[in-house]
Design a protein around this motif. Sequence first.
Motif, PDB file in Angstrom:
ATOM      1  N   ILE A  41       0.849  -1.175   0.000  1.00 10.14           N
ATOM      2  CA  ILE A  41       0.000   0.000   0.000  1.00 10.14           C
ATOM      3  C   ILE A  41       0.894   1.238   0.000  1.00 10.14           C
ATOM      4  O   ILE A  41       2.002   1.202   0.525  1.00 10.14           O
ATOM      5  CB  ILE A  41      -0.902  -0.051   1.261  1.00 10.14           C
ATOM      6  CG1 ILE A  41      -1.963   1.018   1.280  1.00 10.14           C
ATOM      7  CG2 ILE A  41      -0.086  -0.012   2.528  1.00 10.14           C
ATOM      8  CD1 ILE A  41      -2.985   0.817   2.406  1.00 10.14           C
ATOM      9  N   GLU A  42       0.417   2.293  -0.620  1.00  5.98           N
ATOM     10  CA  GLU A  42       1.147   3.548  -0.500  1.00  5.98           C
ATOM     11  C   GLU A  42       0.786   4.154   0.844  1.00  5.98           C
ATOM     12  O   GLU A  42      -0.348   4.017   1.276  1.00  5.98           O
ATOM     13  CB  GLU A  42       0.782   4.494  -1.635  1.00  5.98           C
ATOM     14  CG  GLU A  42       1.467   4.134  -2.926  1.00  5.98           C
ATOM     15  CD  GLU A  42       1.241   5.160  -4.015  1.00  5.98           C
ATOM     16  OE1 GLU A  42       2.242   5.631  -4.543  1.00  5.98           O
ATOM     17  OE2 GLU A  42       0.090   5.463  -4.325  1.00  5.98           O
ATOM     18  N   PRO A  43       1.651   4.736   1.548  1.00  7.91           N
ATOM     19  CA  PRO A  43       2.984   5.209   1.235  1.00  7.91           C
ATOM     20  C   PRO A  43       4.105   4.302   1.729  1.00  7.91           C
ATOM     21  O   PRO A  43       5.215   4.775   1.952  1.00  7.91           O
ATOM     22  CB  PRO A  43       3.030   6.546   1.946  1.00  7.91           C
ATOM     23  CG  PRO A  43       2.207   6.332   3.166  1.00  7.91           C
ATOM     24  CD  PRO A  43       1.124   5.375   2.750  1.00  7.91           C
ATOM     25  N   ALA A  44       3.845   3.010   1.916  1.00  7.03           N
ATOM     26  CA  ALA A  44       4.922   2.100   2.332  1.00  7.03           C
ATOM     27  C   ALA A  44       6.031   2.118   1.290  1.00  7.03           C
ATOM     28  O   ALA A  44       5.775   2.176   0.092  1.00  7.03           O
ATOM     29  CB  ALA A  44       4.391   0.685   2.500  1.00  7.03           C
ATOM     30  N   GLU A  45       7.255   2.077   1.763  1.00  9.43           N
ATOM     31  CA  GLU A  45       8.396   2.016   0.858  1.00  9.43           C
ATOM     32  C   GLU A  45       8.730   0.555   0.592  1.00  9.43           C
ATOM     33  O   GLU A  45       8.511  -0.304   1.434  1.00  9.43           O
ATOM     34  CB  GLU A  45       9.598   2.741   1.467  1.00  9.43           C
ATOM     35  CG  GLU A  45       9.377   4.230   1.600  1.00  9.43           C
ATOM     36  CD  GLU A  45      10.598   4.964   2.119  1.00  9.43           C
ATOM     37  OE1 GLU A  45      11.719   4.404   2.058  1.00  9.43           O
ATOM     38  OE2 GLU A  45      10.434   6.096   2.584  1.00  9.43           O
ATOM     39  N   PHE A  46       9.253   0.298  -0.578  1.00 10.45           N
ATOM     40  CA  PHE A  46       9.579  -1.064  -0.977  1.00 10.45           C
ATOM     41  C   PHE A  46      11.066  -1.180  -1.263  1.00 10.45           C
ATOM     42  O   PHE A  46      11.678  -0.235  -1.764  1.00 10.45           O
ATOM     43  CB  PHE A  46       8.775  -1.461  -2.223  1.00 10.45           C
ATOM     44  CG  PHE A  46       7.298  -1.424  -1.995  1.00 10.45           C
ATOM     45  CD1 PHE A  46       6.645  -2.534  -1.502  1.00 10.45           C
ATOM     46  CD2 PHE A  46       6.574  -0.274  -2.242  1.00 10.45           C
ATOM     47  CE1 PHE A  46       5.272  -2.503  -1.272  1.00 10.45           C
ATOM     48  CE2 PHE A  46       5.208  -0.224  -2.014  1.00 10.45           C
ATOM     49  CZ  PHE A  46       4.566  -1.344  -1.524  1.00 10.45           C
ATOM     50  N   LEU A  47      11.610  -2.333  -0.960  1.00  9.25           N
ATOM     51  CA  LEU A  47      13.021  -2.575  -1.260  1.00  9.25           C
ATOM     52  C   LEU A  47      13.210  -2.741  -2.747  1.00  9.25           C
ATOM     53  O   LEU A  47      12.351  -3.302  -3.437  1.00  9.25           O
ATOM     54  CB  LEU A  47      13.499  -3.837  -0.539  1.00  9.25           C
ATOM     55  CG  LEU A  47      13.473  -3.795   0.986  1.00  9.25           C
ATOM     56  CD1 LEU A  47      13.896  -5.146   1.541  1.00  9.25           C
ATOM     57  CD2 LEU A  47      14.366  -2.698   1.510  1.00  9.25           C
ATOM     58  N   ASP A  48      14.336  -2.285  -3.242  1.00  8.07           N
ATOM     59  CA  ASP A  48      14.688  -2.473  -4.644  1.00  8.07           C
ATOM     60  C   ASP A  48      15.171  -3.912  -4.806  1.00  8.07           C
ATOM     61  O   ASP A  48      16.160  -4.307  -4.176  1.00  8.07           O
ATOM     62  CB  ASP A  48      15.792  -1.490  -5.030  1.00  8.07           C
ATOM     63  CG  ASP A  48      16.245  -1.624  -6.467  1.00  8.07           C
ATOM     64  OD1 ASP A  48      15.670  -2.440  -7.215  1.00  8.07           O
ATOM     65  OD2 ASP A  48      17.189  -0.909  -6.841  1.00  8.07           O
ATOM     66  N   PRO A  49      14.495  -4.729  -5.616  1.00  3.56           N
ATOM     67  CA  PRO A  49      14.901  -6.132  -5.749  1.00  3.56           C
ATOM     68  C   PRO A  49      16.293  -6.302  -6.355  1.00  3.56           C
ATOM     69  O   PRO A  49      16.925  -7.334  -6.168  1.00  3.56           O
ATOM     70  CB  PRO A  49      13.830  -6.738  -6.648  1.00  3.56           C
ATOM     71  CG  PRO A  49      13.168  -5.593  -7.318  1.00  3.56           C
ATOM     72  CD  PRO A  49      13.344  -4.409  -6.440  1.00  3.56           C
ATOM     73  N   ASP A  50      16.783  -5.279  -7.059  1.00  2.10           N
ATOM     74  CA  ASP A  50      18.118  -5.364  -7.639  1.00  2.10           C
ATOM     75  C   ASP A  50      19.205  -4.979  -6.637  1.00  2.10           C
ATOM     76  O   ASP A  50      20.372  -5.251  -6.845  1.00  2.10           O
ATOM     77  CB  ASP A  50      18.219  -4.453  -8.864  1.00  2.10           C
ATOM     78  CG  ASP A  50      17.272  -4.895  -9.969  1.00  2.10           C
ATOM     79  OD1 ASP A  50      17.048  -6.126 -10.092  1.00  2.10           O
ATOM     80  OD2 ASP A  50      16.751  -4.019 -10.685  1.00  2.10           O
ATOM     81  N   ASN A  51      18.799  -4.317  -5.556  1.00  3.79           N
ATOM     82  CA  ASN A  51      19.756  -3.882  -4.541  1.00  3.79           C
ATOM     83  C   ASN A  51      19.098  -4.042  -3.174  1.00  3.79           C
ATOM     84  O   ASN A  51      18.391  -3.151  -2.720  1.00  3.79           O
ATOM     85  CB  ASN A  51      20.164  -2.421  -4.777  1.00  3.79           C
ATOM     86  CG  ASN A  51      21.120  -1.922  -3.723  1.00  3.79           C
ATOM     87  OD1 ASN A  51      21.713  -2.698  -2.977  1.00  3.79           O
ATOM     88  ND2 ASN A  51      21.275  -0.615  -3.638  1.00  3.79           N
ATOM     89  N   LEU A  52      19.324  -5.148  -2.536  1.00  3.84           N
ATOM     90  CA  LEU A  52      18.675  -5.425  -1.261  1.00  3.84           C
ATOM     91  C   LEU A  52      19.415  -4.835  -0.066  1.00  3.84           C
ATOM     92  O   LEU A  52      19.098  -5.152   1.075  1.00  3.84           O
ATOM     93  CB  LEU A  52      18.474  -6.934  -1.089  1.00  3.84           C
ATOM     94  CG  LEU A  52      17.514  -7.551  -2.096  1.00  3.84           C
ATOM     95  CD1 LEU A  52      17.396  -9.049  -1.864  1.00  3.84           C
ATOM     96  CD2 LEU A  52      16.148  -6.895  -2.030  1.00  3.84           C
ATOM     97  N   HIS A  53      20.378  -3.972  -0.322  1.00 12.35           N
ATOM     98  CA  HIS A  53      21.084  -3.299   0.765  1.00 12.35           C
ATOM     99  C   HIS A  53      20.156  -2.241   1.366  1.00 12.35           C
ATOM    100  O   HIS A  53      19.560  -1.435   0.655  1.00 12.35           O
ATOM    101  CB  HIS A  53      22.361  -2.642   0.256  1.00 12.35           C
ATOM    102  CG  HIS A  53      23.086  -1.888   1.312  1.00 12.35           C
ATOM    103  ND1 HIS A  53      23.803  -2.518   2.308  1.00 12.35           N
ATOM    104  CD2 HIS A  53      23.191  -0.561   1.552  1.00 12.35           C
ATOM    105  CE1 HIS A  53      24.311  -1.597   3.111  1.00 12.35           C
ATOM    106  NE2 HIS A  53      23.959  -0.404   2.668  1.00 12.35           N
TER     107      HIS A  53
END
Length: 152
Positions: A41-53
């Motif tokens: 849901i917005e405004p939750a932030e999501f991890l970038d699957p290409d950079n899990l740092h």
Amino acid sequence: MFLIIPIAVGYSPLEAVIGASIVYMTHGMVACVVFMLAHVIEPAEFLDPDNLHIDDEWAIAQVKTTVDFAPKNPIINWYVGGLNYQAVHHLFPHICHIHYPKIAPILAEVCEEFGVNYAVHQTFFGALGANYSWLKKMSINPETKAIEQLTV
């Protein structure tokens, strides 16, 4: 046990299977809705699957990737065991959920002090609408959207 006990007390195997299926489907649907409203849901932030740092500290990442919903609804709070206070639950998993309504305002104040977005949807249906909007937004192929914008 969900099949053996009903059969042992007199239900037919078919009734036991139907009853267990209804219970599992209901639980699955409720769990799905709760976790979709808290994480997809917005405004939750999501991890970038290409950079899990993750650059943030653990607690900040927990607050940024979760959204609380319907905080003033005691029925939802009771029914989902406080999981509508998802950020509070992530930060304080060993504290009983009956204390979450008192912890949430303190968390909001601390987040504001440190410039961290503590996201809350005030109503269940507001969160449900935001989840639907997010899923609809994610269903659009970015390449198709770019082509449509060029042709307009």
